[in-house]
Design a protein around this motif. Structure first.
Motif, short mmCIF file in Angstrom:
data_model
loop_
_atom_site.label_atom_id
_atom_site.label_comp_id
_atom_site.label_asym_id
_atom_site.label_seq_id
_atom_site.Cartn_x
_atom_site.Cartn_y
_atom_site.Cartn_z
N GLY C 209 -20.39 28.79 -36.26
CA GLY C 209 -20.04 29.87 -37.16
C GLY C 209 -21.28 30.60 -37.63
O GLY C 209 -22.40 30.27 -37.22
N THR C 210 -21.09 31.59 -38.50
CA THR C 210 -22.19 32.45 -38.93
C THR C 210 -22.47 32.25 -40.41
O THR C 210 -21.56 32.27 -41.23
N ILE C 211 -23.75 32.05 -40.71
CA ILE C 211 -24.19 31.95 -42.10
C ILE C 211 -24.92 33.22 -42.47
O ILE C 211 -25.80 33.68 -41.72
N LEU C 212 -24.55 33.80 -43.60
CA LEU C 212 -25.33 34.91 -44.16
C LEU C 212 -25.96 34.38 -45.44
O LEU C 212 -25.25 33.99 -46.36
N VAL C 213 -27.27 34.35 -45.46
CA VAL C 213 -27.93 33.76 -46.62
C VAL C 213 -28.90 34.76 -47.24
O VAL C 213 -29.62 35.47 -46.53
N ARG C 214 -28.84 34.85 -48.56
CA ARG C 214 -29.73 35.77 -49.27
C ARG C 214 -31.01 35.01 -49.63
O ARG C 214 -30.96 33.88 -50.10
N VAL C 239 -24.44 23.58 -41.65
CA VAL C 239 -24.49 23.46 -43.12
C VAL C 239 -24.00 22.07 -43.53
O VAL C 239 -24.08 21.71 -44.70
N ILE C 240 -23.44 21.34 -42.57
CA ILE C 240 -23.13 19.93 -42.83
C ILE C 240 -24.45 19.18 -42.71
O ILE C 240 -25.20 19.39 -41.78
N GLY C 241 -24.71 18.30 -43.67
CA GLY C 241 -26.00 17.62 -43.69
C GLY C 241 -26.93 18.32 -44.66
O GLY C 241 -26.67 19.46 -45.08
N GLU C 242 -28.04 17.67 -44.97
CA GLU C 242 -28.87 18.14 -46.07
C GLU C 242 -29.96 19.12 -45.65
O GLU C 242 -30.56 19.78 -46.51
N ASP C 243 -30.26 19.21 -44.33
CA ASP C 243 -31.35 20.08 -43.91
C ASP C 243 -31.24 21.50 -44.45
O ASP C 243 -32.18 22.06 -45.00
#
Lengths: 254, 254, 254, 254
Positions: C209-214, C239-243
């Motif tokens: 999937g796609t992440i849009l992050v500011r 986004v699963i997991g802590e990295d």
């Protein structure tokens, strides 16, 4: 007065105003009253002392909240109908439910001795409460009809159940087994044929439940003449069907 | 059991489940207790009998609801903190508020005689209730800090106000006028210089309010040895600041 | 300006403010997009044009609402995460949901031609929207993990399903029957053995999937030197997991 | 299909069903349309192209949602009335608001070219949405009357305001100053005496707004004869007063 920096937590409170122009019903229900009535040796199937105490408490609620125009009680529950236009507590749902519920509970304990003069309560009785909204007059009437039909169904069952135990010598589980799946007519027949009880002759208070209705009536003045005064009347009668509403059409006025 | 055609009215009931994983606070507040305490001649500024009755009722609530991990009371109010993960009554807001409120009220009337042996209540006392949600531990701590800061502010005011009346001979309106706009330091100073009262020596119960905290403690067994048991402890101390939370870190566990 | 006697109807509007200090997620979902994509001949299992249009529309939403710190999209849905402390529209739930949903829809139609230059939409596409609250950071992370796990599950299924049809010559119902009850490992195996597809080599955009992050990043100034500027980055990753959260710890700051 | 351990986050979604037997109104409102219309050079005080596009979009909404029996639009807003008994989307408030709002927006952009053939939108237009409940027929009628009275008040003002600017040569701030505090009669008089405009001769569409009403009408059959078909009619007329409701009594049937 001074305020602390913690004041911000008030912003977490939510508003819960009831939709305007809608009937507000608050119903209180005994919590665990099956057990409570057993532990206090209430007469079965109906204990007149308990029912009169319930109505005493309900009357206290109606005396406090003038916008309750009608209440209906049966068994360990009481429903209070606020008029559609009430603005009491800005129609806040939880304010209404908790105030009615607390006053009902408080009056129930406070007036206990007047109805059970020789019996002390073993622990504090509890009633929960809920607010339900009904938009149309018909919905509100049907709500009351629902509770009264419930009263009829339960009371016919309980009357037969306890007759089988108290007069027929059955155990509770035998009585339950015997009644499983029976229709109303069969219970009526069983009551009559086996115990000579004509269910229709049972007191209306247990068959119909209790109505508390607010009405303006002429009160005599010392000087002669009368003046109109709002009073609460206790009645045992049908609210299913139109007769009640025709005779109490003032309840449906805004 | 048979159902009536009016059953449809149940669909008008709404769901009011509290957001999961969120602290649920139910606060009960005396309704018109200024008047209630005046009519019953409560000692001013604080009536120990009333405060102990409040805590008695609150303890009854905590004994019933095991998921209340902490309660805080002052004056005529008590706040109950349900642990974040509680599933009691499916977290339904009005169920929680009315049950807590009804039980508190019921226990207050039920146990009245034990705290006011020579005084009968003149009418049923009433408490309203509300549910408020706090998402973070800090918000919940700040809620309690808010109530305790409120206790401090009000109690310092009331202590000074009633000293001016009871010892200083002022009328209520004169006392109010004298205190208008004064800061905490000025009230402390006034208490000390005029009446020899060191406010910090006043009982902690009235300065801090009452904390009821649930804690597991070892209980001795008849056979020797101990076992852990959940018990409710009554304390008068700061909840503002971290000390309380460090000593009671179990409260913040899920 | 003058007001009419009908103004009272405004009192029927209810307040729906979101609990403070809580993550607000608004998710938009394509309405009937199975049918929409079939009618427009979208490439199966994933149409890159559609996915890039979705992210274009989502970027428009993030450019408008600066308090959206993160968005996640897959298939025909996009989730927008408002920072916990946002005060936009006073946190009114329906205002947030309808604004986000309307802008997303509007941008989707507005920018359609840029992604489908040779295809005209046959009718107006629709997205519904909802607001969900998450009190803790972990809950919010788990929400995103839920959507990404859903993306993985669906995309693996769809990739296998369409391979069976497009390369294996099965009918849709035959493909469905073959996949019924299969585990992830079996689908991976089937893809590899039958079609030579190593699922892990499929593009990350469709698998993750796609992440849009500011993020604030240094932007060169004409004068030399740099200044920090808030920018939106598009990424395809776990986004699963802590990295992800360790590298983007700024998102969890209040 | 397989489910992840993150699935629990679904429990944070809340139910928001509208009270049964109650009129559901969804109103969509242009966001920042003052600016939008200025930037697109809309004709003042009313741009017929914009109004016809609004009604086109609203018609698309009514064609999709058969339970919308009536819609009313003016300026940059449209209200949709769902019949009291609708069960669409289980009466979930946010589902209704976002679906109506998204479809309206989508249709607005989709059909733009048909109404503005020579003008491209500069950016995606946005409409927000809200759901409001009205328990009685009278409340719902008064809601529509409120919007129509608002239309009248605003349109009379805008007509006069723009006449002062376009024909009277005033600046916007001069026009505003001149109109401040004037009553309806004074604006009518000003329009007539200064510009020869009889406000009552202005088009009904701008004075009354637009009504979209669903009605069953006979449609001719190829075989001869007719059959009843539900159709949407566009009208410009009073909804204040009883005439409209007498002629459209079918709208008030359950």
């Amino acid at each position: 007065m001074a305020k602390s920096k913690f004041e911000y937590v008030r912003l977490f409170e939510t508003e819960d105003r009831c939709l305007p122009n809608t009937w507000i019903v608050v119903r209180v229900d005994g919590k665990g009253f099956h057990k409570f009535s057993a532990e206090h040796g209430f007469v079965k199937p109906n204990d007149g002392r308990s029912l009169s105490l319930m109505s005493h408490a309900a009357t206290a609620v109606m005396e406090e909240f003038k916008d309750i125009c009608l209440a209906y009680g049966q068994s360990d529950e009481y429903s209070f109908i606020f008029r559609k236009g009430t603005q009491v507590y800005s129609r806040r749902s939880s304010k209404l439910a908790t105030n009615v519920c607390s006053l009902f509970t408080s009056a129930f304990v406070f007036h206990w001795n007047e109805h059970f003069p020789t019996l002390k309560p073993l622990y504090p009785p509890v009633f929960d409460g809920r607010t339900v909204l009904y938009p149309s007059d018909q919905n509100m009437k049907d709500y009351l009809a629902w509770r009264q039909a419930d009263c009829h169904i339960n009371n016919l069952y309980n009357t037969t159940f306890w007759a089988l135990i108290q007069k027929g010598g059955l155990s509770p589980s035998e009585a339950e087994l015997k009644l499983r799946g029976t229709l109303a007519g069969e219970k009526n027949e069983l009551l009559f044929s086996q115990f000579g009880i004509n269910y229709n002759n049972e007191p209306e208070m247990v068959r119909k439940g209790t109505i508390l209705v607010r009405r303006r009536t002429p009160v005599p003045l010392p000087s002669g003449g009368t003046r109109e005064k709002s009073q609460i009347f206790r009645e045992y009668r049908d609210v299913i069907g139109e007769d009640f509403w025709e005779e109490n059409s003032h309840l449906l006025a805004a």
